[in-house]
Design an enzyme around this catalytic site. Structure first.
Site, mmCIF file in Angstrom:
data_model
loop_
_atom_site.group_PDB
_atom_site.id
_atom_site.type_symbol
_atom_site.label_atom_id
_atom_site.label_comp_id
_atom_site.label_asym_id
_atom_site.label_seq_id
_atom_site.Cartn_x
_atom_site.Cartn_y
_atom_site.Cartn_z
ATOM 1 N N HIS A 43 -51.648 -2.035 12.182
ATOM 2 C CA HIS A 43 -52.887 -1.486 12.745
ATOM 3 C C HIS A 43 -53.658 -0.751 11.658
ATOM 4 O O HIS A 43 -53.345 0.402 11.347
ATOM 5 C CB HIS A 43 -52.561 -0.515 13.884
ATOM 6 C CG HIS A 43 -52.068 -1.178 15.120
ATOM 7 N ND1 HIS A 43 -52.906 -1.581 16.138
ATOM 8 C CD2 HIS A 43 -50.816 -1.515 15.502
ATOM 9 C CE1 HIS A 43 -52.193 -2.134 17.104
ATOM 10 N NE2 HIS A 43 -50.919 -2.110 16.740
ATOM 11 N N CYS A 96 -52.765 -7.013 15.013
ATOM 12 C CA CYS A 96 -51.525 -6.961 15.787
ATOM 13 C C CYS A 96 -51.349 -8.261 16.589
ATOM 14 O O CYS A 96 -51.176 -9.315 16.015
ATOM 15 C CB CYS A 96 -51.479 -5.710 16.664
ATOM 16 S SG CYS A 96 -49.821 -5.345 17.299
ATOM 17 N N GLU A 112 -56.506 0.566 11.864
ATOM 18 C CA GLU A 112 -57.207 1.715 12.457
ATOM 19 C C GLU A 112 -56.284 2.908 12.662
ATOM 20 O O GLU A 112 -56.758 4.010 12.963
ATOM 21 C CB GLU A 112 -57.869 1.299 13.784
ATOM 22 C CG GLU A 112 -56.946 1.187 14.988
ATOM 23 C CD GLU A 112 -56.106 -0.083 15.034
ATOM 24 O OE1 GLU A 112 -55.437 -0.286 16.063
ATOM 25 O OE2 GLU A 112 -56.128 -0.873 14.069
#
Length: 201
Positions: free
Chosen positions: A180, A78, A182
């Site tokens: 992202h 990011c 994750e």
């Protein structure tokens, strides 16, 4: 292999920490630049404003540059992608790491800002970090600005959001995503698995 997650006060650290450990990494959150030495991989996360990020990240800049020169695999996420560039429209006068020549610009006014949600990836060139990732796979984004490299050869993937938005870049031992991983389900975890594999080589 041990992976450092850089904690400079602006990042979604525990989601990244948990996701990396889930895919088999031994990850540690690092708060001091001197502690980065000896790690086999480094993750630079980030949320918030470019200028404030660089002000805080400057504490780590020398250690990060040394790790890059030593060939340590580095993953930016990011805002951790945006700081690789020279500068950002978001924070005039603030200097980025300058690892990628170019600037960070605001998304066009004709689209929803921030881009928040899932978008499908368009792969520009294959790199090992995208093993198992295909055109059209969906990833999760939250951002208002995106990187615009002078040399498009660093582009790995884009998404369409009014313009072709830089979604992933790669240069040398540095790979970074605007999305992202994750928070991007199985495909995001696959990218983190690829990073862990790269670190262990």
């Amino acid at each position: 292999m041990t992976i450092a997650i850089v904690d400079y006060g602006m990042g979604n650290l525990f989601s990244i920490y948990n996701a990396l450990n889930y895919v088999g990494a031994d990850s540690k959150i690092v708060t001091e630049p001197s502690a980065l030495q000896g790690f086999q991989g480094i993750v630079v996360p980030g949320v918030g404003a470019f200028g404030q990020c660089m002000e805080r990240l400057s504490h780590f800049q020398e250690a990060l540059c040394r790790a890059r020169e030593d060939g340590v695999p580095i993953l930016g996420i990011c805002l951790g992608l945006q700081v690789l560039f020279d500068e950002s429209e978001e924070s005039p006068g603030a200097r980025g790491l300058g690892w990628i020549n170019g600037r960070v610009v605001k998304l066009p006014a004709s689209v929803m800002i921030p881009q928040m949600g899932w978008n499908d990836l368009s792969i520009r060139r294959h790199v090992d970090m995208l093993d198992g990732i295909d055109d059209g796979d969906m990833f999760y984004f939250v951002h208002s600005y995106y990187g615009l490299p002078d040399d498009e050869s660093v582009l790995v993937a884009t998404v369409e959001h009014g313009v072709a938005v830089t979604a992933a870049v790669a240069t040398g031992n540095v790979f970074a995503t605007q999305f992202h991983p994750e928070k991007s389900g199985a495909k995001g975890l696959r990218i983190l698995e690829n990073f862990v594999r790269d670190v262990s080589c």
